[in-house]
Design a protein around this motif. Sequence first.
Motif, PDB file in Angstrom:
ATOM      1  N   SER A  41      10.220 -12.187  35.442  1.00 52.63           N
ATOM      2  CA  SER A  41      10.391 -10.934  34.706  1.00 52.63           C
ATOM      3  C   SER A  41      11.819 -10.856  34.200  1.00 52.63           C
ATOM      4  CB  SER A  41      10.085  -9.721  35.592  1.00 52.63           C
ATOM      5  OG  SER A  41      11.139  -9.468  36.498  1.00 52.63           O
ATOM      6  N   THR A  42      12.014 -10.018  33.204  1.00 48.87           N
ATOM      7  CA  THR A  42      13.358  -9.833  32.656  1.00 48.87           C
ATOM      8  C   THR A  42      14.289  -9.232  33.700  1.00 48.87           C
ATOM      9  OG1 THR A  42      12.485  -9.548  30.422  1.00 48.87           O
ATOM     10  CG2 THR A  42      14.695  -8.697  30.831  1.00 48.87           C
ATOM     11  N   LYS A  43      13.781  -8.371  34.555  1.00 48.49           N
ATOM     12  CA  LYS A  43      14.612  -7.713  35.570  1.00 48.49           C
ATOM     13  C   LYS A  43      14.947  -8.619  36.748  1.00 48.49           C
ATOM     14  CE  LYS A  43      15.696  -3.934  35.833  1.00 48.49           C
ATOM     15  NZ  LYS A  43      16.963  -3.264  35.427  1.00 48.49           N
ATOM     16  N   ASP A  44      14.085  -9.610  37.015  1.00 49.01           N
ATOM     17  CA  ASP A  44      14.232 -10.370  38.253  1.00 49.01           C
ATOM     18  C   ASP A  44      14.471 -11.863  38.073  1.00 49.01           C
ATOM     19  OD1 ASP A  44      13.628  -8.127  40.076  1.00 49.01           O
ATOM     20  OD2 ASP A  44      11.667  -8.206  39.115  1.00 49.01           O
ATOM     21  N   GLY A  45      14.332 -12.378  36.869  1.00 47.95           N
ATOM     22  CA  GLY A  45      14.478 -13.804  36.661  1.00 47.95           C
ATOM     23  C   GLY A  45      13.169 -14.543  36.857  1.00 47.95           C
ATOM     24  N   ILE A  46      13.259 -15.847  37.100  1.00 49.11           N
ATOM     25  CA  ILE A  46      12.057 -16.683  37.229  1.00 49.11           C
ATOM     26  C   ILE A  46      12.047 -17.336  38.608  1.00 49.11           C
ATOM     27  CG2 ILE A  46      10.759 -18.639  36.293  1.00 49.11           C
ATOM     28  CD1 ILE A  46      12.254 -18.192  33.642  1.00 49.11           C
ATOM     29  N   ASN A  47      10.962 -17.147  39.319  1.00 42.72           N
ATOM     30  CA  ASN A  47      10.780 -17.779  40.628  1.00 42.72           C
ATOM     31  C   ASN A  47      10.336 -19.219  40.389  1.00 42.72           C
ATOM     32  OD1 ASN A  47       9.960 -18.678  43.137  1.00 42.72           O
ATOM     33  ND2 ASN A  47       8.776 -16.843  43.642  1.00 42.72           N
ATOM     34  N   CYS A  51       4.912 -14.102  32.697  1.00 43.17           N
ATOM     35  CA  CYS A  51       6.215 -13.464  32.844  1.00 43.17           C
ATOM     36  C   CYS A  51       6.084 -12.065  32.249  1.00 43.17           C
ATOM     37  CB  CYS A  51       7.292 -14.243  32.104  1.00 43.17           C
ATOM     38  SG  CYS A  51       8.942 -13.491  32.177  1.00 43.17           S
ATOM     39  N   ASN A  52       6.636 -11.063  32.935  1.00 45.47           N
ATOM     40  CA  ASN A  52       6.562  -9.671  32.472  1.00 45.47           C
ATOM     41  C   ASN A  52       5.114  -9.223  32.272  1.00 45.47           C
ATOM     42  OD1 ASN A  52       9.385  -9.153  32.351  1.00 45.47           O
ATOM     43  ND2 ASN A  52       9.524 -10.156  30.360  1.00 45.47           N
ATOM     44  N   VAL A  53       4.282  -9.447  33.258  1.00 41.83           N
ATOM     45  CA  VAL A  53       2.856  -9.131  33.118  1.00 41.83           C
ATOM     46  C   VAL A  53       2.656  -7.617  33.003  1.00 41.83           C
ATOM     47  CG1 VAL A  53       2.442  -8.994  35.619  1.00 41.83           C
ATOM     48  CG2 VAL A  53       0.570  -9.622  34.078  1.00 41.83           C
ATOM     49  N   PRO A  54       1.806  -7.146  32.074  1.00 40.84           N
ATOM     50  CA  PRO A  54       1.486  -5.713  31.996  1.00 40.84           C
ATOM     51  C   PRO A  54       0.407  -5.357  33.018  1.00 40.84           C
ATOM     52  CG  PRO A  54       0.390  -6.876  30.223  1.00 40.84           C
ATOM     53  CD  PRO A  54       1.210  -7.904  30.960  1.00 40.84           C
ATOM     54  N   GLU A  55       0.401  -4.117  33.467  1.00 36.98           N
ATOM     55  CA  GLU A  55      -0.551  -3.689  34.492  1.00 36.98           C
ATOM     56  C   GLU A  55      -1.826  -3.090  33.915  1.00 36.98           C
ATOM     57  OE1 GLU A  55       1.338  -1.150  37.354  1.00 36.98           O
ATOM     58  OE2 GLU A  55       2.580  -2.761  38.136  1.00 36.98           O
ATOM     59  N   ASP A  56      -1.937  -3.023  32.600  1.00 34.71           N
ATOM     60  CA  ASP A  56      -3.104  -2.364  31.998  1.00 34.71           C
ATOM     61  C   ASP A  56      -3.779  -3.234  30.939  1.00 34.71           C
ATOM     62  OD1 ASP A  56      -1.118  -2.314  30.094  1.00 34.71           O
ATOM     63  OD2 ASP A  56      -1.060  -0.142  29.854  1.00 34.71           O
ATOM     64  N   ASN A  57      -3.615  -4.529  31.048  1.00 29.84           N
ATOM     65  CA  ASN A  57      -4.181  -5.464  30.084  1.00 29.84           C
ATOM     66  C   ASN A  57      -5.700  -5.563  30.265  1.00 29.84           C
ATOM     67  OD1 ASN A  57      -4.916  -7.817  28.621  1.00 29.84           O
ATOM     68  ND2 ASN A  57      -4.147  -9.160  30.237  1.00 29.84           N
ATOM     69  N   PRO A  58      -6.501  -5.306  29.222  1.00 29.55           N
ATOM     70  CA  PRO A  58      -7.956  -5.398  29.367  1.00 29.55           C
ATOM     71  C   PRO A  58      -8.518  -6.788  29.104  1.00 29.55           C
ATOM     72  CG  PRO A  58      -7.440  -4.494  27.220  1.00 29.55           C
ATOM     73  CD  PRO A  58      -6.117  -4.708  27.927  1.00 29.55           C
ATOM     74  N   PHE A  59      -7.671  -7.727  28.655  1.00 30.35           N
ATOM     75  CA  PHE A  59      -8.146  -9.045  28.252  1.00 30.35           C
ATOM     76  C   PHE A  59      -8.104 -10.036  29.411  1.00 30.35           C
ATOM     77  CE2 PHE A  59      -7.083  -7.356  24.040  1.00 30.35           C
ATOM     78  CZ  PHE A  59      -8.199  -7.751  23.316  1.00 30.35           C
ATOM     79  N   MET A  60      -9.092 -10.884  29.464  1.00 24.76           N
ATOM     80  CA  MET A  60      -9.136 -11.957  30.451  1.00 24.76           C
ATOM     81  C   MET A  60      -8.513 -13.219  29.847  1.00 24.76           C
ATOM     82  SD  MET A  60     -10.451 -10.591  33.090  1.00 24.76           S
ATOM     83  CE  MET A  60     -11.276  -9.029  33.422  1.00 24.76           C
ATOM     84  N   ALA A  61      -7.943 -14.054  30.690  1.00 28.94           N
ATOM     85  CA  ALA A  61      -8.116 -14.080  32.133  1.00 28.94           C
ATOM     86  C   ALA A  61      -7.040 -13.316  32.893  1.00 28.94           C
ATOM     87  CB  ALA A  61      -8.113 -15.542  32.593  1.00 28.94           C
ATOM     88  N   PRO A  82      18.310 -16.903  37.627  1.00 29.87           N
ATOM     89  CA  PRO A  82      18.726 -15.488  37.625  1.00 29.87           C
ATOM     90  C   PRO A  82      18.281 -14.752  36.376  1.00 29.87           C
ATOM     91  CG  PRO A  82      20.539 -16.940  38.258  1.00 29.87           C
ATOM     92  CD  PRO A  82      19.447 -17.832  37.742  1.00 29.87           C
ATOM     93  N   ALA A  83      18.138 -13.457  36.525  1.00 26.55           N
ATOM     94  CA  ALA A  83      17.805 -12.610  35.395  1.00 26.55           C
ATOM     95  C   ALA A  83      18.927 -12.650  34.352  1.00 26.55           C
ATOM     96  CB  ALA A  83      17.588 -11.169  35.861  1.00 26.55           C
ATOM     97  N   PRO A  84      18.585 -12.535  33.071  1.00 25.27           N
ATOM     98  CA  PRO A  84      19.610 -12.591  32.017  1.00 25.27           C
ATOM     99  C   PRO A  84      20.447 -11.328  31.995  1.00 25.27           C
ATOM    100  CG  PRO A  84      17.489 -12.042  31.062  1.00 25.27           C
ATOM    101  CD  PRO A  84      17.228 -12.331  32.515  1.00 25.27           C
TER     102      PRO A  84
END
Length: 452
Positions: free
Chosen positions: A152-158, A191-201, A444-446
């Motif tokens: 995510s933009t806030k947390d960087g990349i694991n 990355c930065n996944v939305p919580e209300d996405n209706p599309f699969m997968a 790290p996050a940018p």
Amino acid sequence: MYSVNEVLETIRMVQEENLDIRTITMGISLRDCADSNASKACQKIYDKITIQAANLVKTGEEIEREYGIPIINKRISVTPVSLIAESSDINNYTIFAEAMDKAAKEVGVNFIGGFSALVHKGFTKGDRILISSIPEALATTERVCSSVNVGSTKDGINMDAVYRMGQVVKECAARTADKDGLACAKLVVFCNVPEDNPFMAGAFHGIGEAECVINVGVSGPGVVKNAVEKVKGSDFGTLAETVKKTAFKITRMGELVGRAAAEKLGVPFGIVDLSLAPTPAVGDSVAEVLEAMGLECCGTHGTTAALALLNDAVKKGGAMASSYVGGLSGAFIPLSEDAGMIRAAERGILTLEKLEAMTCVCSVGLDMIAIPGDTSAETIAAIIADEMAIGMVNFKTTAVRIIPAPGKKVGDRVEFGGLLGHAPIIPVKQSSALEFVSRGGRIPAPIQSLKN
């Protein structure tokens, strides 16, 4: 009220230009289904889904008849299963996927999403178990879809998660080798996944969502293409305005259907996702929209600029039509699901590198890309890392849904059928990124993330 001309225009869009509602997706919270006994938790999940979604398919069919608008898919999304299963007493969450699959079959939906984990900053025990369970879960179920958010933009990349997902993708392909690696088509890395996405997968029901909601995903590449063709030779301002007005009409129809479904089902209306979602059908292609703008072939120089204009105009038009635009909302570029992109890839003009560049300006990312089956897990992880970096730095959702097709090489193709379509195997770079992706830790996050 709608005028006679608007009604007739909508009828024409449906009959001649492939206009449809791609999906109505019921989001269901499973937070009250957690139990230390896994079998009891699975029973609670099955019961809740079958009760909440009992009339979802029936309602969708009623709306189709009432409004004359096709609704292609009826789907369900649930709370990320890693959050629900974590309190249970088992070390393999496949039985949770099986409960979801059984419930989805019972209510008649096409897919159910939410066999998911959010690990952008680190893993919990439940996250690790779920991720390890993905290959078996997707190989042994029919309707279950999975997603993992690794950045995510806030947390960087694991990067530990990125490397692990490269391995998981390979395992998914191996377990469904007789189906061209079909399990990979049901798995998305975000990355930065939305919580209300209706599309699969990639759909799941976020923890900030209500108990149950209806989200709608619209589609209309054919309608947009027809509108673009009518302004051939016009300047870019006119072109953008034309796309914007067309997106307004498509989105308004989507909200009408979504609110009707929500009212009939007695649940809140959530959002309209106004993504232009293509299909393999003739005349339903985002690539062909770009070509109608003046490109000889999607993937040639100028494609990224054309896609940027399209995506921006779609968002502006949709935002005027609804106050509840959400999900991903833009233009999808799934290679196997877009007839125009398939042709461009077969010609060698649309490459993996060009697709990656295009994801900088459109919805999601590298979607339904088929690559040689002998591609290493490390190379897949590096491809995922590149796409996650684009999302992280640009404050946008990016994703990877990639299929290392077992036994296939460049020049071959995979066949999935239906909306998943088919795709040519495209080449990847042969130079290794092993030392890079195996460093471990977190990118790290940018500096852009420091907004507070």
